[in-house]
Enzyme design. Structure first.
Site, PDB file in Angstrom:
ATOM      1  N   LYS A  89      -1.504  -7.060  -4.744  1.00 36.17           N
ATOM      2  CA  LYS A  89      -2.007  -7.569  -3.459  1.00 36.17           C
ATOM      3  C   LYS A  89      -2.490  -6.412  -2.579  1.00 36.17           C
ATOM      4  O   LYS A  89      -3.554  -6.459  -1.965  1.00 36.17           O
ATOM      5  CB  LYS A  89      -0.877  -8.351  -2.779  1.00 36.17           C
ATOM      6  CG  LYS A  89      -1.155  -8.788  -1.374  1.00 36.17           C
ATOM      7  CD  LYS A  89      -0.136  -8.483  -0.298  1.00 36.17           C
ATOM      8  CE  LYS A  89       1.108  -7.788  -0.486  1.00 36.17           C
ATOM      9  NZ  LYS A  89       1.764  -7.200   0.648  1.00 36.17           N
ATOM     10  N   THR A 115       2.924  -6.179   4.908  1.00 39.38           N
ATOM     11  CA  THR A 115       1.688  -5.497   4.508  1.00 39.38           C
ATOM     12  C   THR A 115       0.622  -6.573   4.314  1.00 39.38           C
ATOM     13  O   THR A 115       0.617  -7.277   3.304  1.00 39.38           O
ATOM     14  CB  THR A 115       1.895  -4.700   3.206  1.00 39.38           C
ATOM     15  OG1 THR A 115       3.031  -3.861   3.370  1.00 39.38           O
ATOM     16  CG2 THR A 115       0.672  -3.846   2.900  1.00 39.38           C
ATOM     17  N   LYS A 148      -1.369   1.656   6.400  1.00 35.50           N
ATOM     18  CA  LYS A 148      -0.380   1.229   5.397  1.00 35.50           C
ATOM     19  C   LYS A 148      -1.058   0.969   4.040  1.00 35.50           C
ATOM     20  O   LYS A 148      -0.564   1.388   2.989  1.00 35.50           O
ATOM     21  CB  LYS A 148       0.347  -0.031   5.901  1.00 35.50           C
ATOM     22  CG  LYS A 148       1.230  -0.720   4.884  1.00 35.50           C
ATOM     23  CD  LYS A 148       2.382   0.130   4.395  1.00 35.50           C
ATOM     24  CE  LYS A 148       3.117  -0.560   3.253  1.00 35.50           C
ATOM     25  NZ  LYS A 148       4.024   0.341   2.533  1.00 35.50           N
TER      26      LYS A 148
HETATM   27  N1  LIG Z   1       9.595  -4.095  -1.359  1.00 35.47           N
HETATM   28  C1  LIG Z   1       9.083  -2.979  -0.891  1.00 35.47           C
HETATM   29  O1  LIG Z   1       9.364  -1.862  -1.413  1.00 35.47           O
HETATM   30  C2  LIG Z   1       8.157  -3.007   0.311  1.00 35.47           C
HETATM   31  C3  LIG Z   1       7.973  -1.816   1.035  1.00 35.47           C
HETATM   32  C4  LIG Z   1       7.141  -1.829   2.163  1.00 35.47           C
HETATM   33  C5  LIG Z   1       6.480  -2.995   2.508  1.00 35.47           C
HETATM   34  N2  LIG Z   1       6.650  -4.133   1.763  1.00 35.47           N
HETATM   35  C6  LIG Z   1       5.945  -5.345   2.199  1.00 35.47           C
HETATM   36  O2  LIG Z   1       6.901  -6.120   2.907  1.00 35.47           O
HETATM   37  C7  LIG Z   1       6.615  -7.533   2.729  1.00 35.47           C
HETATM   38  C8  LIG Z   1       7.850  -8.223   2.149  1.00 35.47           C
HETATM   39  O3  LIG Z   1       8.146  -7.604   0.900  1.00 35.47           O
HETATM   40  P1  LIG Z   1       9.516  -7.917   0.104  1.00 35.47           P
HETATM   41  O4  LIG Z   1       9.618  -6.903  -0.977  1.00 35.47           O
HETATM   42  O5  LIG Z   1      10.621  -8.103   1.078  1.00 35.47           O
HETATM   43  O6  LIG Z   1       9.113  -9.318  -0.547  1.00 35.47           O
HETATM   44  P2  LIG Z   1      10.069 -10.503  -1.062  1.00 35.47           P
HETATM   45  O7  LIG Z   1      11.419  -9.993  -1.390  1.00 35.47           O
HETATM   46  O8  LIG Z   1       9.284 -11.207  -2.099  1.00 35.47           O
HETATM   47  O9  LIG Z   1      10.216 -11.443   0.249  1.00 35.47           O
HETATM   48  C9  LIG Z   1       9.114 -12.176   0.695  1.00 35.47           C
HETATM   49  C10 LIG Z   1       9.511 -12.996   1.898  1.00 35.47           C
HETATM   50  O10 LIG Z   1       8.373 -13.816   2.275  1.00 35.47           O
HETATM   51  C11 LIG Z   1       8.778 -15.196   2.292  1.00 35.47           C
HETATM   52  N3  LIG Z   1       7.632 -16.047   1.932  1.00 35.47           N
HETATM   53  C12 LIG Z   1       6.813 -15.909   0.869  1.00 35.47           C
HETATM   54  N4  LIG Z   1       5.860 -16.847   0.896  1.00 35.47           N
HETATM   55  C13 LIG Z   1       6.097 -17.612   1.994  1.00 35.47           C
HETATM   56  C14 LIG Z   1       5.444 -18.733   2.576  1.00 35.47           C
HETATM   57  N5  LIG Z   1       4.344 -19.260   2.022  1.00 35.47           N
HETATM   58  N6  LIG Z   1       5.956 -19.243   3.715  1.00 35.47           N
HETATM   59  C15 LIG Z   1       7.054 -18.690   4.285  1.00 35.47           C
HETATM   60  N7  LIG Z   1       7.721 -17.632   3.790  1.00 35.47           N
HETATM   61  C16 LIG Z   1       7.232 -17.083   2.654  1.00 35.47           C
HETATM   62  C17 LIG Z   1       9.901 -15.264   1.291  1.00 35.47           C
HETATM   63  O11 LIG Z   1      10.651 -16.451   1.504  1.00 35.47           O
HETATM   64  P3  LIG Z   1      11.557 -17.067   0.301  1.00 35.47           P
HETATM   65  O12 LIG Z   1      12.864 -16.331   0.352  1.00 35.47           O
HETATM   66  O13 LIG Z   1      11.672 -18.493   0.664  1.00 35.47           O
HETATM   67  O14 LIG Z   1      10.803 -16.836  -0.985  1.00 35.47           O
HETATM   68  C18 LIG Z   1      10.663 -13.986   1.625  1.00 35.47           C
HETATM   69  O15 LIG Z   1      11.406 -14.140   2.814  1.00 35.47           O
HETATM   70  C19 LIG Z   1       5.368  -7.599   1.831  1.00 35.47           C
HETATM   71  O16 LIG Z   1       4.223  -7.696   2.628  1.00 35.47           O
HETATM   72  C20 LIG Z   1       5.407  -6.242   1.111  1.00 35.47           C
HETATM   73  O17 LIG Z   1       4.122  -5.856   0.674  1.00 35.47           O
HETATM   74  C21 LIG Z   1       7.500  -4.170   0.684  1.00 35.47           C
END
Ligand SMILES: NC(=O)c1ccc[n+]([C@@H]2O[C@H](COP(=O)([O-])OP(=O)(O)OC[C@H]3O[C@@H](n4cnc5c(N)ncnc54)[C@H](OP(=O)(O)O)[C@@H]3O)[C@@H](O)[C@H]2O)c1
Length: 296
Positions: free
Chosen positions: A239, A94, A170
């Site tokens: 965010k 997102t 989204k």
């Molecule tokens: N969770 C939900 O319910 C949901 C639903 C729909 C959409 N989303 C969207 O999907 C995306 C991921 O969400 P999530 O919940 O999976 O988040 P998350 O668990 O916090 O995972 C974030 C990912 O991004 C990586 N990352 C963060 N900063 C980085 C950087 N500077 N360089 C390289 N890698 C980096 C992290 O790596 P590390 O492991 O090294 O930290 C991890 O692989 C977001 O955009 C979120 O808004 C989330």
């Protein structure tokens, strides 16, 4: 397909697992290397660098925010430098409308394809392959990537041939969910302080006029006060409201409710709620009403 997957957080780990289960050849990368182990046991390759993961028909990214996507795509040895000509970058994170436009232009300049495919659904839906995929980009490229979308989701909605339209959809959807959370929080605080059983009240709502997943999921989290572990962290929710307002600013669309919700997130973060689930903004009304204490 031969597919690379970058970003194995709460969402990406389940999505990559489902690509493997669907029979795709998956090569994975995550900034924190330890998160690859489980998927390697399932058959994924983990070469340890983005460049090698890019030697694929498609590379999917599921990263936290704009900064993460920018560093993985535009950074040294990033996707832009290493994705073959005519291969496709599918961005599922997102992210802002502005970054999506920038990615589309950069990939076009490198003779690569770009799709936006953000998703609806929390980590449980990602693990179950039940996401809703919102796709934007050229129709022929979307067709090529349909087997990937079918592996991660239950349905794909093609919104436009412009990738950034999918990001706008989204962001608008997450604004709506946050508005539901805030409204539920206020209503539940009201009846709760009036001595009504909150669970009975939620049962009434969700079996009558509000019989929808969003009311059931978030109503239960608010009634149970279950904001940890976070399925979708408050920092990511904040965010998304910020990005929705940025798009609204560009398009000159006043969104007073989104502005109010932005402040709700700031309150939650200021009180130490960064790692709580974003639905914790739904307890602020109860806090304001003196029913419960602060989030930190
Ligand atoms: N969770 C939900 O319910 C949901 C639903 C729909 C959409 N989303 C969207 O999907 C995306 C991921 O969400 P999530 O919940 O999976 O988040 P998350 O668990 O916090 O995972 C974030 C990912 O991004 C990586 N990352 C963060 N900063 C980085 C950087 N500077 N360089 C390289 N890698 C980096 C992290 O790596 P590390 O492991 O090294 O930290 C991890 O692989 C977001 O955009 C979120 O808004 C989330």
């Amino acid at each position: 397909m031969k597919v690379g997957f970058i970003g194995l957080g709460q969402m990406g780990s389940g999505m990559a697992a489902n690509l493997l289960k669907a029979g795709h050849q998956v090569s994975i990368y995550n900034r924190t290397a330890g998160k690859t182990e489980n998927l390697v046991r399932m058959g994924a390759k983990a070469p340890g660098e983005i460049a090698t993961v890019c030697a694929s028909d498609a590379v999917m990214t599921m990263l936290a925010n704009d900064d993460a996507v920018e560093s993985v795509v535009f950074g040294n040895s990033g996707i832009l430098q290493n994705l073959p000509r005519n291969a496709v970058h599918v961005s599922c994170s997102t992210i802002s409308v502005a970054l999506s436009q920038r990615l589309a232009a950069a990939h076009e300049g490198a003779a690569q394809n770009f799709l936006s495919a953000p998703v609806f659904g929390r980590p449980e839906a990602a693990a179950a392959g039940k996401l809703f995929v919102v796709a934007g980009g050229a129709a022929d490229v979307i067709n090529i990537c349909t087997p990937l979308f079918e592996a991660i989701g239950q349905k794909t909605f093609v919104m436009s041939d412009r990738p950034e339209a999918a990001n706008l959809v989204k962001l608008s959807g997450n604004f709506l969910i946050a508005a539901v959370i805030e409204a539920l929080g206020e209503a539940i605080a009201l009846i709760g302080k009036g001595g009504v059983d909150r669970q009975k009240y939620l049962d009434l709502l969700t079996s009558t006029l509000f019989n929808a997943p969003v009311y059931k999921t978030y109503g239960s989290l608010i009634v149970d006060g279950k904001f940890e572990p976070a399925g979708f962290a408050a920092l990511l929710g904040q965010k998304d409201i910020h990005l929705a307002l940025a798009a609204a600013n560009t398009l000159r669309v006043p969104m007073p409710l989104a502005s109010l919700i932005r402040d709700r997130f700031l309150t939650l973060l200021a009180q130490g709620g960064e790692t709580l689930d974003w639905s914790a903004i739904g307890q602020l009304a109860a806090q304001d009403a003196g029913i419960i204490g602060g989030s930190s």
